[in-house]
Write a protein that holds these residues in place. Structure first.
Motif, mmCIF file in Angstrom:
data_model
loop_
_atom_site.group_PDB
_atom_site.id
_atom_site.type_symbol
_atom_site.label_atom_id
_atom_site.label_comp_id
_atom_site.label_asym_id
_atom_site.label_seq_id
_atom_site.Cartn_x
_atom_site.Cartn_y
_atom_site.Cartn_z
ATOM 1 N N SER A 38 -7.350 22.635 -35.678
ATOM 2 C CA SER A 38 -8.596 22.303 -36.358
ATOM 3 C C SER A 38 -9.273 21.165 -35.609
ATOM 4 N N VAL A 39 -10.598 21.239 -35.487
ATOM 5 C CA VAL A 39 -11.317 20.189 -34.766
ATOM 6 C C VAL A 39 -12.432 19.622 -35.625
ATOM 7 N N ILE A 40 -12.826 18.416 -35.292
ATOM 8 C CA ILE A 40 -13.955 17.760 -35.938
ATOM 9 C C ILE A 40 -14.903 17.298 -34.834
ATOM 10 N N TYR A 41 -16.184 17.692 -34.921
ATOM 11 C CA TYR A 41 -17.132 17.411 -33.853
ATOM 12 C C TYR A 41 -17.888 16.114 -34.125
ATOM 13 N N SER A 42 -17.828 15.209 -33.176
ATOM 14 C CA SER A 42 -18.570 13.956 -33.239
ATOM 15 C C SER A 42 -19.402 13.872 -31.969
ATOM 16 N N GLY A 43 -20.697 14.096 -32.099
ATOM 17 C CA GLY A 43 -21.529 14.255 -30.918
ATOM 18 C C GLY A 43 -22.377 13.057 -30.558
ATOM 19 N N LEU A 82 -19.370 26.114 -30.965
ATOM 20 C CA LEU A 82 -18.041 25.908 -31.526
ATOM 21 C C LEU A 82 -17.816 26.770 -32.770
ATOM 22 N N ALA A 83 -18.872 26.944 -33.567
ATOM 23 C CA ALA A 83 -18.756 27.803 -34.743
ATOM 24 C C ALA A 83 -18.448 29.232 -34.337
ATOM 25 N N LEU A 84 -19.143 29.737 -33.334
ATOM 26 C CA LEU A 84 -18.889 31.092 -32.848
ATOM 27 C C LEU A 84 -17.503 31.209 -32.223
ATOM 28 N N ALA A 85 -17.082 30.138 -31.536
ATOM 29 C CA ALA A 85 -15.770 30.155 -30.897
ATOM 30 C C ALA A 85 -14.645 30.234 -31.915
ATOM 31 N N SER A 105 -17.133 17.334 -27.285
ATOM 32 C CA SER A 105 -17.715 18.292 -26.356
ATOM 33 C C SER A 105 -17.183 19.682 -26.645
ATOM 34 N N PHE A 106 -17.920 20.692 -26.227
ATOM 35 C CA PHE A 106 -17.468 22.062 -26.395
ATOM 36 C C PHE A 106 -16.195 22.344 -25.598
ATOM 37 N N PRO A 107 -16.113 21.927 -24.324
ATOM 38 C CA PRO A 107 -14.891 22.220 -23.557
ATOM 39 C C PRO A 107 -13.627 21.706 -24.233
ATOM 40 N N ASP A 108 -13.668 20.484 -24.764
ATOM 41 C CA ASP A 108 -12.495 19.953 -25.453
ATOM 42 C C ASP A 108 -12.207 20.735 -26.725
ATOM 43 N N LEU A 144 -28.789 21.454 -21.127
ATOM 44 C CA LEU A 144 -27.590 20.811 -20.606
ATOM 45 C C LEU A 144 -26.367 21.217 -21.429
ATOM 46 N N ALA A 145 -26.522 21.283 -22.748
ATOM 47 C CA ALA A 145 -25.409 21.719 -23.603
ATOM 48 C C ALA A 145 -24.964 23.125 -23.220
ATOM 49 N N ALA A 146 -25.923 24.020 -23.002
ATOM 50 C CA ALA A 146 -25.591 25.393 -22.616
ATOM 51 C C ALA A 146 -24.879 25.426 -21.275
ATOM 52 N N GLN A 147 -25.323 24.602 -20.341
ATOM 53 C CA GLN A 147 -24.680 24.547 -19.030
ATOM 54 C C GLN A 147 -23.215 24.136 -19.158
ATOM 55 N N GLU A 148 -22.963 23.132 -20.003
ATOM 56 C CA GLU A 148 -21.584 22.679 -20.204
ATOM 57 C C GLU A 148 -20.731 23.763 -20.851
ATOM 58 N N ILE A 149 -21.312 24.492 -21.788
ATOM 59 C CA ILE A 149 -20.594 25.582 -22.455
ATOM 60 C C ILE A 149 -20.249 26.679 -21.446
ATOM 61 N N ASN A 150 -21.215 27.026 -20.631
ATOM 62 C CA ASN A 150 -20.995 28.086 -19.638
ATOM 63 C C ASN A 150 -20.008 27.656 -18.562
#
Length: 401
Positions: free
Chosen positions: A362-367, A316-319, A349-352, A58-64
């Motif tokens: 700069s972003v901070i990820y809270s999942g 996000l790291a790769l981005a 989320s990755f999209p945000d 599901l995470a990959a789907q959202e990224i794609n």
């Protein structure tokens, strides 16, 4: 930011390159970026495997759906570790050598993670693990290991304190040979002894059809609380033997052994009153609520949430990097420890996150499993826990801390 929370920070313009979508350094390269997911779909630790795999996909789907990374799709390659270190080694060799993944996510059982860790750091492949054994991040992993799950030290401390809270004075640990079994005995023993009680332990052989001799040996100590350190198959047998022996004291387990799968497979009278320490997801957070809704479930275990977050962390790291490699993932995640002048923006989320990175923010990820901040050794800085108890064949939450 508080050190008791987990915060994954990605800082643009700190040596790893800001985003410039859709093309950056890769021209027209459109081959998928592969992320490995090693999970137990079969074997003793398989209770969370299926949902872990679904969460990763599901995470990959959202990224794609958000355009991928540099315009490239993310491809999840799932392998079954069979709850077995040898099978896990074969699976990871395939992921690294054949599939050419930039990272391996999941890795649930500590014995599995200990076996595959050298393959990952030697190949410069990031390993994001849900294992708890303290020894894992003490390995010379060169920064390529990140743990999103609480350590054995933290879990053992919580269980020891909980036993004391339940007024236990004579505690006995029963569990199979694992990388963390003796550590649990030592940690819990120190806590119980400090409170004026005593603690003994027995490490047994796994995969036996009966543990009556081990149970009888434990009961010779007249314990008022037994700590169950096994996975579901052996924990089920131990609890049945305790019931047959007439033991009426407290029983406290961990989520890897006392969970819904155990409830579904053992008579309720055998399990009645058994407690469990459960690493909790960030229940109530936007990320958790969205993930549960998309997976069409009422609730979700922490390990599945962790794998979902792990895939997002890699993306996000790769981005934020100017290269697609395990080293790029490692270095970008480690940027959290570097001082920055700008205040990071929280994202779930990755999209945000990717939009902000493209704007050089700069972003901070809270999942779904919680905010993600890592110590220098790769351990997550803080986690959520809850305490559950089996009552009349149902699991109920008795405490959140």
């Amino acid at each position: 930011m508080k050190n008791t929370r987990r915060n994954f920070m990605i800082y643009s313009g700190l040596g790893l390159g800001a985003m410039a979508f859709p093309a950056i350094a890769f021209g027209e390269e459109k081959s998928p970026i592969k992320i490995g997911v090693l999970i137990p779909l079969t074997g003793a630790t398989s209770q969370f495997g299926m949902t872990m795999g679904k969460a990763a996909s599901l995470a990959a789907q959202e990224i794609n759906d958000a355009g991928g990374i540099f315009g490239r799709k993310v491809e999840i390659v799932i392998e079954d570790d069979q709850s077995n270190p040898e099978a896990a080694v074969r699976a990871v060799r395939k992921l690294i050598d054949v599939d050419k993944v930039v990272a391996v996510c999941g890795s649930y059982a500590s014995a599995v993670t200990s076996a595959i860790a050298p393959l990952c750091w030697e190949s410069k492949t990031v390993l994001l693990t849900s294992s708890g054994a303290d020894s894992i991040t003490k390995l010379p992993h060169q920064g390529y290991i990140f743990r999103t799950s609480p350590t054995v030290t933290l879990q053992g401390t919580r269980v020891g304190n909980f036993a004391v809270e339940l007024a236990a004075k004579n505690v006995f640990f029963l569990g199979p040979q694992t990388p963390f079994a003796q550590s649990y005995i030592d940690i819990i023993g120190r806590i119980v002894t400090k409170s004026g009680g005593k603690c003994n332990g027995l490490i047994y052989e796994d995969k036996k059809t009966s543990y009556r001799s081990e149970v009888d040996q434990a009961l010779k100590n007249n314990p008022d609380a037994i700590i169950l350190g096994g996975y579901v198959p052996d924990t089920a047998v131990v609890l049945k033997d305790l019931y047959k022996a007439g033991y009426t004291g407290k029983r406290i387990g961990f989520s890897f052994g006392v969970n819904q799968k155990l409830v579904e497979g053992v008579q309720k009278e055998v399990l009645e009153g058994t407690y469990s320490l459960v690493p909790s997801a960030a229940v109530g957070s936007r990320a958790y609520v969205n993930l549960v809704a998309k997976m069409k479930m009422d609730a979700l275990d922490s390990y599945s949430c962790q794998v979902y977050d792990q895939v997002n962390l890699v993306a996000l790291a790769l981005a934020n990097a100017n290269a697609v490699s395990g080293t790029a993932v490692r270095d970008s995640i480690h940027l959290f420890s570097h001082p920055v002048s700008s205040v990071p923006v929280p994202v779930s989320s990755f999209p945000d996150g990717v939009k902000l990175l493209a704007a050089k923010r700069s972003v901070i990820y809270s999942g779904a499993s919680g905010p993600c901040e890592f110590e220098e050794n790769g351990d997550v800085k803080g986690v959520f826990f809850r305490y559950e108890q089996i009552r009349a064949g149902k699991i109920v939450t008795v405490k959140v801390a």
